[in-house]
Design a protein around this motif. Sequence first.
Motif, PDB file in Angstrom:
ATOM      1  N   ASN A   1       0.820  -1.208   0.000  1.00  0.00           N
ATOM      2  CA  ASN A   1       0.000   0.000   0.000  1.00  0.00           C
ATOM      3  C   ASN A   1       0.856   1.261   0.000  1.00  0.00           C
ATOM      4  O   ASN A   1       1.969   1.284   0.534  1.00  0.00           O
ATOM      5  N   ALA A   2       0.288   2.311  -0.559  1.00  0.00           N
ATOM      6  CA  ALA A   2       1.025   3.557  -0.763  1.00  0.00           C
ATOM      7  C   ALA A   2       1.572   4.148   0.528  1.00  0.00           C
ATOM      8  O   ALA A   2       2.771   4.409   0.653  1.00  0.00           O
ATOM      9  N   GLY A   3       0.691   4.346   1.504  1.00  0.00           N
ATOM     10  CA  GLY A   3       1.101   5.020   2.722  1.00  0.00           C
ATOM     11  C   GLY A   3       2.072   4.232   3.566  1.00  0.00           C
ATOM     12  O   GLY A   3       2.728   4.788   4.455  1.00  0.00           O
ATOM     13  N   ASN A   4       2.182   2.933   3.285  1.00  0.00           N
ATOM     14  CA  ASN A   4       3.047   2.069   4.088  1.00  0.00           C
ATOM     15  C   ASN A   4       4.297   1.616   3.344  1.00  0.00           C
ATOM     16  O   ASN A   4       5.066   0.814   3.878  1.00  0.00           O
TER      17      ASN A   4
ATOM     18  N   GLU B   1     -18.291  -0.736  -0.808  1.00  0.00           N
ATOM     19  CA  GLU B   1     -19.463  -1.484  -1.247  1.00  0.00           C
ATOM     20  C   GLU B   1     -19.155  -2.977  -1.353  1.00  0.00           C
ATOM     21  O   GLU B   1     -20.015  -3.825  -1.099  1.00  0.00           O
ATOM     22  N   ALA B   2     -17.903  -3.293  -1.706  1.00  0.00           N
ATOM     23  CA  ALA B   2     -17.488  -4.696  -1.834  1.00  0.00           C
ATOM     24  C   ALA B   2     -17.057  -5.303  -0.501  1.00  0.00           C
ATOM     25  O   ALA B   2     -16.752  -6.494  -0.435  1.00  0.00           O
ATOM     26  N   GLY B   3     -16.992  -4.489   0.566  1.00  0.00           N
ATOM     27  CA  GLY B   3     -16.620  -4.995   1.883  1.00  0.00           C
ATOM     28  C   GLY B   3     -15.142  -5.265   2.044  1.00  0.00           C
ATOM     29  O   GLY B   3     -14.748  -6.157   2.804  1.00  0.00           O
ATOM     30  N   LEU B   4     -14.295  -4.490   1.353  1.00  0.00           N
ATOM     31  CA  LEU B   4     -12.846  -4.688   1.412  1.00  0.00           C
ATOM     32  C   LEU B   4     -12.206  -3.677   2.361  1.00  0.00           C
ATOM     33  O   LEU B   4     -12.617  -2.518   2.424  1.00  0.00           O
ATOM     34  N   CYS B   5     -11.184  -4.132   3.081  1.00  0.00           N
ATOM     35  CA  CYS B   5     -10.544  -3.303   4.108  1.00  0.00           C
ATOM     36  C   CYS B   5      -9.595  -2.273   3.508  1.00  0.00           C
ATOM     37  O   CYS B   5      -9.008  -2.480   2.441  1.00  0.00           O
ATOM     38  N   LEU B   6      -9.425  -1.171   4.238  1.00  0.00           N
ATOM     39  CA  LEU B   6      -8.435  -0.149   3.910  1.00  0.00           C
ATOM     40  C   LEU B   6      -7.489  -0.019   5.095  1.00  0.00           C
ATOM     41  O   LEU B   6      -7.927   0.268   6.220  1.00  0.00           O
ATOM     42  N   HIS B   7      -6.189  -0.221   4.845  1.00  0.00           N
ATOM     43  CA  HIS B   7      -5.224  -0.086   5.934  1.00  0.00           C
ATOM     44  C   HIS B   7      -5.133   1.373   6.362  1.00  0.00           C
ATOM     45  O   HIS B   7      -5.123   2.284   5.544  1.00  0.00           O
ATOM     46  N   GLY B   8      -5.075   1.563   7.680  1.00  0.00           N
ATOM     47  CA  GLY B   8      -5.073   2.905   8.238  1.00  0.00           C
ATOM     48  C   GLY B   8      -6.453   3.353   8.660  1.00  0.00           C
ATOM     49  O   GLY B   8      -6.597   4.310   9.423  1.00  0.00           O
ATOM     50  N   GLN B   9      -7.465   2.645   8.176  1.00  0.00           N
ATOM     51  CA  GLN B   9      -8.841   2.970   8.548  1.00  0.00           C
ATOM     52  C   GLN B   9      -9.524   1.762   9.193  1.00  0.00           C
ATOM     53  O   GLN B   9      -9.990   1.837  10.323  1.00  0.00           O
TER      54      GLN B   9
END
Length: 218
Positions: free
Chosen positions: A79-82, A191-199
């Motif tokens: 991921n970008a931020g990491n 909508e697809a129920g996929l996780c976002l790192h940092g959130q």
Amino acid sequence: KEHLHTREQAGLFDISHMKLFEVSGPGAAALLARACPLDAGALDISQSKYTFFLNEAAGIIDDLIITRLGDERFMVVANAGNAATDEKHLRALAADFDAKVDALDRVFLAIQGPAAWAALARAGIETGSLLFMHGIEPRQNWFMSRSGYTGEDGFEIGLPEADARALVARLLEDERVLWIGLAARDSLRLEAGLCLHGQDITPEIDPASAGLMWAIPK
């Protein structure tokens, strides 16, 4: 509009903020098995797996997709931020293994939606043999996977800048393809129920607490 267009046709995303790392060498699989709850050596060639870098308390440093490119070669998509944290973490672990970590300089594109495969075919990129959650190197210095972050069928392509400019121009000649911003990408993944790192997941949250134990092989 962008959200619905991706659901109905094909959305083109610039995801070059994400980072590609190639991990190679006799100890590459063992290094990744140390860094992630994953038996990287058990992956088939071209198979991709969703996994995590974990800290000593099993907190999620980052969630990733790892693809086996060869007997001793793997691609890690971070991921970008990491990206900087991931690279530092992986290089520190690599000191104990016969493995090399290379951060690749690539443009990274994603095309998502029910018309994605047809748009790529029209642009001269054949995808018929690429299965979901697999990745290949279709051309020199290219990496292409079939996973997605929208809930739609889709493809990710890492490639040199000159090749990327040419591919984007060909794709945008197709009326089914539109540039899509990252705000729509976020609503699509929600909508697809996929996780976002940092959130949704962080270094303070472990996979069990996040409901992600399905991603850890038994």
